[in-house]
Design a protein around this motif. Sequence first.
Motif, PDB file in Angstrom:
ATOM      1  N   ARG A 180       6.400   0.919  -9.570  1.00 18.62           N
ATOM      2  CA  ARG A 180       6.190  -0.159  -8.599  1.00 18.62           C
ATOM      3  C   ARG A 180       4.944  -0.947  -8.961  1.00 18.62           C
ATOM      4  O   ARG A 180       3.910  -0.361  -9.297  1.00 18.62           O
ATOM      5  N   ARG A 190      -6.944   8.705  -3.775  1.00 21.91           N
ATOM      6  CA  ARG A 190      -6.639   7.940  -2.559  1.00 21.91           C
ATOM      7  C   ARG A 190      -7.089   6.486  -2.738  1.00 21.91           C
ATOM      8  O   ARG A 190      -7.992   6.185  -3.520  1.00 21.91           O
ATOM      9  N   TYR A 191      -6.436   5.638  -1.963  1.00 19.88           N
ATOM     10  CA  TYR A 191      -6.831   4.222  -1.902  1.00 19.88           C
ATOM     11  C   TYR A 191      -7.470   3.974  -0.543  1.00 19.88           C
ATOM     12  O   TYR A 191      -6.921   4.347   0.501  1.00 19.88           O
ATOM     13  N   VAL A 222       0.825  -1.213   0.000  1.00 28.43           N
ATOM     14  CA  VAL A 222       0.000   0.000   0.000  1.00 28.43           C
ATOM     15  C   VAL A 222       0.860   1.264   0.000  1.00 28.43           C
ATOM     16  O   VAL A 222       0.564   2.251  -0.684  1.00 28.43           O
ATOM     17  N   GLY A 223       1.947   1.244   0.740  1.00 34.70           N
ATOM     18  CA  GLY A 223       2.802   2.436   0.808  1.00 34.70           C
ATOM     19  C   GLY A 223       3.496   2.757  -0.495  1.00 34.70           C
ATOM     20  O   GLY A 223       3.957   3.892  -0.693  1.00 34.70           O
ATOM     21  N   GLN A 224       3.634   1.786  -1.407  1.00 38.03           N
ATOM     22  CA  GLN A 224       4.296   2.015  -2.688  1.00 38.03           C
ATOM     23  C   GLN A 224       3.315   2.076  -3.851  1.00 38.03           C
ATOM     24  O   GLN A 224       3.724   2.063  -5.009  1.00 38.03           O
ATOM     25  N   GLU A 246      -8.111   1.776   2.260  1.00 37.63           N
ATOM     26  CA  GLU A 246      -7.601   0.532   2.848  1.00 37.63           C
ATOM     27  C   GLU A 246      -8.678  -0.216   3.624  1.00 37.63           C
ATOM     28  O   GLU A 246      -8.547  -1.429   3.871  1.00 37.63           O
TER      29      GLU A 246
END
Length: 463
Positions: free
Chosen positions: A415, A445-446, A407-409, A448
Amino acid sequence: MNRESPMYRTVSRLATRLAPRTLRGRLSLVALTGAALLITVLTVAFNAVARQHLQRQADDELRTRAAAVATTVDTSGPVPRVHEGSHDDLLDSNVWIYAGSRPAEAPPHTDPGSAVGRAARSLGVGGTRSCASLGGARPVRLCALPLPGRAGGATIVTALDLAPYRSSADSLLYGSLALDAVMLACTYTLTRLAVGHALRPVRAMTDQATQWDTVAADERFGASSLPAELALLGASLDALLDRIRALLRHERQLTAELSHELRTPLSRVIAELDWYGNRPRTPADTRATHTAIAQAAASMRTICDTLLLDARDGFPTAPGTAVALPALRHAAAQLDAPGHLTLTVTAQEPGLAVGVSAALLERIVSPLLANSLRYARSRVSVRARPGPDGVCVDVTDDGPGVPPPFVGQLFVPGRRADPGGAHGGAGLGLPLARRLARSVGGEVRYDEQHTPGARFTVCLPPA
């Protein structure tokens, strides 16, 4: 003059060489030419009026003298008689008295055969009230005054030297010419000063433009107080400068992304070639090396195609508005959805409008929709709704979702969560979508917390 003649071409080239090269010089020359034409007309009219006025003054003096002489002439008898007074010698100067065609009185020391004498006889014999002028080194003006009487009356002719009047007229002419020259010089000087003062902001804008950093500087031409015309020009230059800076920043970013994204496949190619050259090579090793190099080359081509396509199309970030639902449906229609998937595009409000152009909205949503179509199992939904600060578009699928460690990448260029996957993505779609959204004050945005599957939300300014 014929335009094809050598004389015309020579005059045209000479006029081009002599014409001022600066706007200041040209405006000054135009003002000088206009002032010269106006002053010439006024000078000619003034001197013509002045000469007419001096001539009327001379005629009035001649008639006054003739009237004074008439008081000494008696025409009541059969023969006109002249009564001499104590100061009649002053009146007799340049005065003729005719009784019919016979001169009854003439100035002393005047030759009857001279031009003045013949002109005086012509006026005296004519017996009408008229005037005549004689030119020459000593111009003379003569006027006749008829006196009625029993025996035909008499005619008084008076003469006046016009040299003093002509001298006054010439003095007026020379004085007006000198005044004209001074006025033209002042007009040219004041025009150059005024135009130079008016163009001083343009010179300052030019100096500023040569000193500013094209990319990093925040200065603007329209920031200072300018006249209305220059303020409009400054605003146009500011808009052009903003576009140039945006293009240069985009070029720098494209160069950085290309170098960053091409580094990994290029390193793989170099490593494969080093390994291939430093150890014995079997047919299987050769095929494996060729396969690895081909995959790296294909990845490099995909990266270049994606980034260069984005660079060629440019960023359609110009202000605009669009109705969300038609733009989203058009974006969905451009993608080939697999036959086993159900794709729905809806809006909470049919007329919901977003504060960006339709093309930009499609460019932002298309990578997210393509990503969802790639990983979804059975359905993908696109829904536009009002958001806290504008309009939000949710792109949801029922696929496996994004692995938590990745998620951070997710929005890092190049990536991918599954580098060995079957699809040909280069890991640039999501970063490009976020970059485009942020360029107009929006965000991607994603979510989560959404399960199962994945949900991406695009928030953009309102219309």
